[in-house]
Design a protein around this motif. Structure first.
Motif, PDB file in Angstrom:
ATOM      1  N   HIS A 105      83.223  71.781  34.708  1.00 48.44           N
ATOM      2  CA  HIS A 105      83.154  70.431  35.257  1.00 48.44           C
ATOM      3  C   HIS A 105      84.461  70.096  35.960  1.00 48.44           C
ATOM      4  O   HIS A 105      85.536  70.455  35.508  1.00 48.44           O
ATOM      5  CB  HIS A 105      82.919  69.427  34.134  1.00 48.44           C
ATOM      6  CG  HIS A 105      83.189  68.003  34.551  1.00 48.44           C
ATOM      7  ND1 HIS A 105      82.218  67.200  35.088  1.00 48.44           N
ATOM      8  CD2 HIS A 105      84.320  67.268  34.537  1.00 48.44           C
ATOM      9  CE1 HIS A 105      82.750  66.017  35.385  1.00 48.44           C
ATOM     10  NE2 HIS A 105      84.023  66.033  35.050  1.00 48.44           N
ATOM     11  N   CYS A 126      86.138  66.489  38.132  1.00 47.51           N
ATOM     12  CA  CYS A 126      85.903  65.143  38.668  1.00 47.51           C
ATOM     13  C   CYS A 126      85.966  65.148  40.189  1.00 47.51           C
ATOM     14  O   CYS A 126      85.598  64.179  40.840  1.00 47.51           O
ATOM     15  CB  CYS A 126      86.910  64.170  38.077  1.00 47.51           C
ATOM     16  SG  CYS A 126      86.797  64.107  36.281  1.00 47.51           S
ATOM     17  N   CYS A 168      88.042  66.131  29.799  1.00 50.06           N
ATOM     18  CA  CYS A 168      88.141  66.867  31.064  1.00 50.06           C
ATOM     19  C   CYS A 168      89.591  67.188  31.350  1.00 50.06           C
ATOM     20  O   CYS A 168      90.463  66.338  31.244  1.00 50.06           O
ATOM     21  CB  CYS A 168      87.554  66.039  32.207  1.00 50.06           C
ATOM     22  SG  CYS A 168      87.620  66.935  33.769  1.00 50.06           S
ATOM     23  N   CYS A 191      90.410  68.831  34.390  1.00 47.75           N
ATOM     24  CA  CYS A 191      90.253  69.405  35.735  1.00 47.75           C
ATOM     25  C   CYS A 191      91.509  69.245  36.582  1.00 47.75           C
ATOM     26  O   CYS A 191      91.705  69.980  37.540  1.00 47.75           O
ATOM     27  CB  CYS A 191      89.043  68.798  36.457  1.00 47.75           C
ATOM     28  SG  CYS A 191      89.280  67.125  37.062  1.00 47.75           S
ATOM     29  N   CYS A 246      90.804  62.254  38.063  1.00 48.39           N
ATOM     30  CA  CYS A 246      90.169  62.711  36.815  1.00 48.39           C
ATOM     31  C   CYS A 246      89.910  61.536  35.884  1.00 48.39           C
ATOM     32  O   CYS A 246      90.795  60.733  35.603  1.00 48.39           O
ATOM     33  CB  CYS A 246      91.061  63.734  36.124  1.00 48.39           C
ATOM     34  SG  CYS A 246      90.326  64.374  34.604  1.00 48.39           S
ATOM     35  N   SER A 247      88.675  61.439  35.396  1.00 48.78           N
ATOM     36  CA  SER A 247      88.315  60.345  34.499  1.00 48.78           C
ATOM     37  C   SER A 247      88.675  60.688  33.056  1.00 48.78           C
ATOM     38  O   SER A 247      88.549  59.850  32.171  1.00 48.78           O
ATOM     39  CB  SER A 247      86.809  60.069  34.603  1.00 48.78           C
ATOM     40  OG  SER A 247      86.097  61.192  34.098  1.00 48.78           O
ATOM     41  N   GLY A 248      89.090  61.944  32.798  1.00 45.09           N
ATOM     42  CA  GLY A 248      89.477  62.343  31.455  1.00 45.09           C
ATOM     43  C   GLY A 248      88.326  62.749  30.566  1.00 45.09           C
ATOM     44  O   GLY A 248      88.517  63.159  29.436  1.00 45.09           O
TER      45      GLY A 248
HETATM   46 ZN   LIG Z   1      88.488  65.564  35.350  1.00 51.50          ZN
END
Ligand SMILES: [Zn+2]
Length: 154
Positions: free
Chosen positions: A80, A82, A139, A141, A146-148
Motif C-alpha cells: 500500500h 498513500c 502505513c 509508505c 501519508c495518512s499513517g
Molecule cells: Zn502512507
C-alpha cells in the motif's frame, strides 16, 4: 524476454514488487490471481489473519473476493502507498457470472526500473478500527501525504 516486475524485500513492508523496466501510465503490470470466495466466506476465514497486518484477500466485485494466500502471483505482494503508482482495474466477464471477473493492476504514473509498485488499499476491517488495529495496519509508505494508516475511514 526480461520480466517487467520482480518480487523482493521492500523498505515499506515485507516483500514488495519492483519494476525492472520503464513502465508507462495505462500499462497493465499484473493480474491478481487467487481462489474465488464469496464475501461472507472470506470474511469468516480472514478474521484470524486480522492481527497480521497483512492480507492476501482482494475484493473482486460486490459478491466475491480473491484469496491469493496460496497463489504464486506477483500481484499479491503489492504494498500500500498513500501516493500509489498503480491502480486496480476490474475486467468484467461477458457472461452474468461475476466469479469470472478479473482484477488487473495498471500503472497510473511513469515508473522507472527499481521503483516499487504500489496501490492504495483502503482496507476496511470487519472489526472496530481500534488503536491496536491501527498500529498493526500502520502505513510506512513515506509519501508527503501519508495518512499513517492502510485502513479506510468507515
Ligand atoms: Zn502512507
Amino acid at each position: 524476454m526480461q520480466k517487467r516486475i520482480l518480487v523482493r524485500n521492500s523498505p515499506i513492508h515485507g516483500k514488495g514488487v519492483f519494476a525492472q523496466v520503464d513502465i508507462s501510465p495505462g500499462q497493465r503490470v499484473a493480474q491478481y490471481r487467487g481462489v474465488v470466495k464469496s464475501s461472507e466466506d472470506a470474511e469468516a476465514d480472514d478474521l484470524h489473519g486480522i492481527d497480521s497486518g497483512h492480507t492476501f484477500l482482494f475484493s473482486l466485485n460486490d459478491q466475491f473476493l480473491l484469496d491469493a494466500t496460496r497463489s504464486r502471483c506477483a500481484a499479491k505482494w503489492f504494498n500500500h502507498s498513500c501516493q500509489p503508482n498503480c491502480e486496480s482495474v476490474l475486467y468484467e466477464h461477458d457472461s452474468d457470472d461475476r466469479s469470472l471477473d478479473r482484477i488487473m493492476f495498471h500503472a497510473i504514473r511513469p515508473i522507472a526500473p527499481g521503483d516499487e509498485l504500489t496501490l492504495s488499499y483502503g482496507i476496511c476491517l470487519p472489526v472496530r478500527h481500534t488503536k491496536r488495529m491501527q498500529a498493526l495496519w500502520a502505513c510506512r509508505c513515506g509519501a508527503d501525504t501519508c495518512s499513517g494508516t492502510m485502513l479506510a475511514p468507515r
